[in-house]
Design a protein around this motif. Structure first.
Motif, mmCIF file in Angstrom:
data_model
loop_
_atom_site.group_PDB
_atom_site.id
_atom_site.type_symbol
_atom_site.label_atom_id
_atom_site.label_comp_id
_atom_site.label_asym_id
_atom_site.label_seq_id
_atom_site.Cartn_x
_atom_site.Cartn_y
_atom_site.Cartn_z
ATOM 1 N N TYR A 79 28.163 78.056 14.396
ATOM 2 C CA TYR A 79 29.535 77.803 13.969
ATOM 3 C C TYR A 79 30.175 76.748 14.865
ATOM 4 O O TYR A 79 29.862 76.635 16.044
ATOM 5 N N ALA A 80 31.107 75.987 14.268
ATOM 6 C CA ALA A 80 31.888 75.006 15.005
ATOM 7 C C ALA A 80 33.348 75.432 14.998
ATOM 8 O O ALA A 80 33.777 76.197 14.140
ATOM 9 N N HIS A 81 34.101 74.920 15.947
ATOM 10 C CA HIS A 81 35.523 75.245 16.006
ATOM 11 C C HIS A 81 36.252 74.071 16.623
ATOM 12 O O HIS A 81 35.737 73.408 17.530
ATOM 13 N N GLU A 198 29.102 66.949 6.063
ATOM 14 C CA GLU A 198 29.564 67.101 7.437
ATOM 15 C C GLU A 198 31.067 67.319 7.491
ATOM 16 O O GLU A 198 31.565 68.142 8.261
ATOM 17 N N ARG A 199 31.809 66.588 6.646
ATOM 18 C CA ARG A 199 33.259 66.743 6.641
ATOM 19 C C ARG A 199 33.653 68.137 6.138
ATOM 20 O O ARG A 199 34.521 68.798 6.707
ATOM 21 N N VAL A 206 31.813 75.528 10.281
ATOM 22 C CA VAL A 206 30.412 75.910 10.427
ATOM 23 C C VAL A 206 29.574 74.649 10.495
ATOM 24 O O VAL A 206 30.062 73.546 10.249
ATOM 25 N N SER A 207 28.304 74.787 10.820
ATOM 26 C CA SER A 207 27.416 73.636 10.810
ATOM 27 C C SER A 207 27.080 73.260 9.371
ATOM 28 O O SER A 207 27.223 74.068 8.449
ATOM 29 N N ALA A 208 26.630 72.029 9.180
ATOM 30 C CA ALA A 208 26.300 71.561 7.834
ATOM 31 C C ALA A 208 25.191 72.413 7.209
ATOM 32 O O ALA A 208 25.247 72.747 6.022
ATOM 33 N N SER A 209 24.193 72.778 8.009
ATOM 34 C CA SER A 209 23.096 73.585 7.467
ATOM 35 C C SER A 209 23.571 74.976 7.074
ATOM 36 O O SER A 209 23.151 75.524 6.049
#
Length: 283
Positions: A79-81, A198-199, A206-209
Motif C-alpha cells: 500500500y501507498a500513502h 499508476e495515477r 495502493v500499488s499499481a499491481s
C-alpha cells in the motif's frame, strides 16, 4: 521525506565470534519532513508510522487534520500513502517484514499464508506506542539489551497488530468502501484525461499491481475495462444530447479519436456512434 541518523536493521549484529544472527525483519528509523507533500510509496514491508514531534497540521483529500505525538498510521505491505503537511514533522517508522508477520501468525495458530493487516490512519494504540518508544530508546542507546530484547519487542508488536488490525482472511478482499468511492468518483471527474494505472493507484493508495487485483474483486471488471465502459456511457449521453459533433464527443469522453470511440462503442453497446445519434434525432 528525509531520514536522520542511521536506519537500524534489527537482528543483523554479530553473535559471539561467529556469523551474524538471523535477520528478524524489523527496522527502526526516524524521519523528518519539511512542510509540503509527504509520500510513502508501496513497499514490501508493513509499516507503522508514529508521530514523534510537535503537532503537525495537514490535509489529505481535502480533509484537514492535526497529528499529535502518538498518533499512528498503519500502512500494510503493497500500500501507498500520501498527504500534505503545513508544518515540519518528525516520526518514528517501524518496518515489519512479511516473514515476521508470518512467524507471529504461526505462533498464534493462524494460517501464515492468509494473514494481512488493515490500513489505518491517525489512530491511537497505547501498546503500540509503548513498544515503539521502547525500540526507539534502545536504538538511541546503541542497543545495550541485546538481540533477544529486540526480538521480543518485534514479535510482541506483530502479535498485537494481528490481534487488533488483522485484515479479513478472505482471499477475495477488495478495495475498502472509502477507497472504491474515492476512486470511482475520481474516474468520473477525469474521464476526459489520461487515466494511467499508476495515477489511479495513487488515488486509491495502493500499488499499481495491487490495484489491478483489488479493483476486479470489488467491481468484477479490470480497471481498463471499467474506464472504457464509463467512457462509452459518457459518449452515448453526449451523442443523445446532439449538441456536439462526434469528433468532439470522442475527445470529451476521453477517447483518443473518433475511430477509437466507434470501436469501443460497438464492442460495449453493439451499436455505432452514428446509430446512437440517429436514434436521438428520431426520438
Amino acid at each position: 521525506m528525509q531520514a536522520i541518523g542511521t536506519q537500524q536493521a534489527v537482528g543483523t549484529q554479530e553473535h559471539g565470534a561467529g556469523a551474524p544472527r538471523p535477520h528478524l525483519g524489523l527496522r527502526v528509523d526516524v524521519h523528518t519532513a519539511e512542510p509540503g507533500p509527504v509520500t510513502f510509496d508501496a513497499a514490501h514491508d508493513h509499516r507503522v508510522r508514529i508521530h514523534a514531534g510537535p503537532p503537525a497540521r495537514g490535509r489529505c483529500h481535502d480533509q484537514r487534520f492535526v497529528y499529535s505525538r502518538g498518533d499512528l498510521d498503519l500502512i500494510p505491505a503493497g500500500y501507498a500513502h500520501g498527504w500534505y503537511e503545513d508544518d515540519a514533522s518528525t516520526s518514528l517508522l517501524l518496518e515489519l517484514s512479511p516473514s515476521l508477520l508470518r512467524r507471529a501468525a504461526a505462533d498464534m495458530g493462524l494460517d501464515p499464508d492468509r494473514v494481512g493487516l488493515d490500513v489505518r490512519h491517525q489512530i491511537r494504540d497505547p501498546q503500540i506506542e509503548h513498544i515503539a518508544w521502547a525500540l526507539d530508546a534502545e536504538r538511541m542507546a546503541g542497543y545495550p539489551n541485546g538481540l533477544l530484547y529486540r526480538e521480543s519487542l518485534g514479535v510482541a508488536l506483530a502479535v498485537h497488530l494481528l490481534g487488533r488490525f488483522k485484515a479479513p482472511t478472505s482471499l477475495q478482499r477488495g478495495l475498502s468502501r472509502p477507497q472504491l468511492r474515492r476512486l470511482l468518483s475520481y474516474i468520473e471527474d477525469h474521464l476526459d484525461q489520461d487515466l494511467s494505472l499508476e495515477r489511479l493507484a495513487g488515488v486509491a493508495g495502493v500499488s499499481a499491481s495491487h490495484l489491478k487485483t483489488l479493483f476486479k474483486r470489488s467491481t468484477g471488471l479490470p480497471v481498463h475495462e471499467y474506464v472504457i465502459q464509463r467512457r462509452v456511457e459518457r459518449a452515448k449521453a453526449l451523442l443523445l444530447r446532439g449538441e456536439l459533433p462526434a469528433s468532439q464527443v470522442a475527445i470529451a469522453a476521453g477517447f483518443s479519436h473518433q475511430s477509437h470511440m466507434a470501436r469501443c462503442m460497438r464492442r460495449v453497446l453493439g451499436v455505432t456512434p452514428a446509430e446512437v445519434a440517429r436514434a436521438a434525432r428520431v426520438g
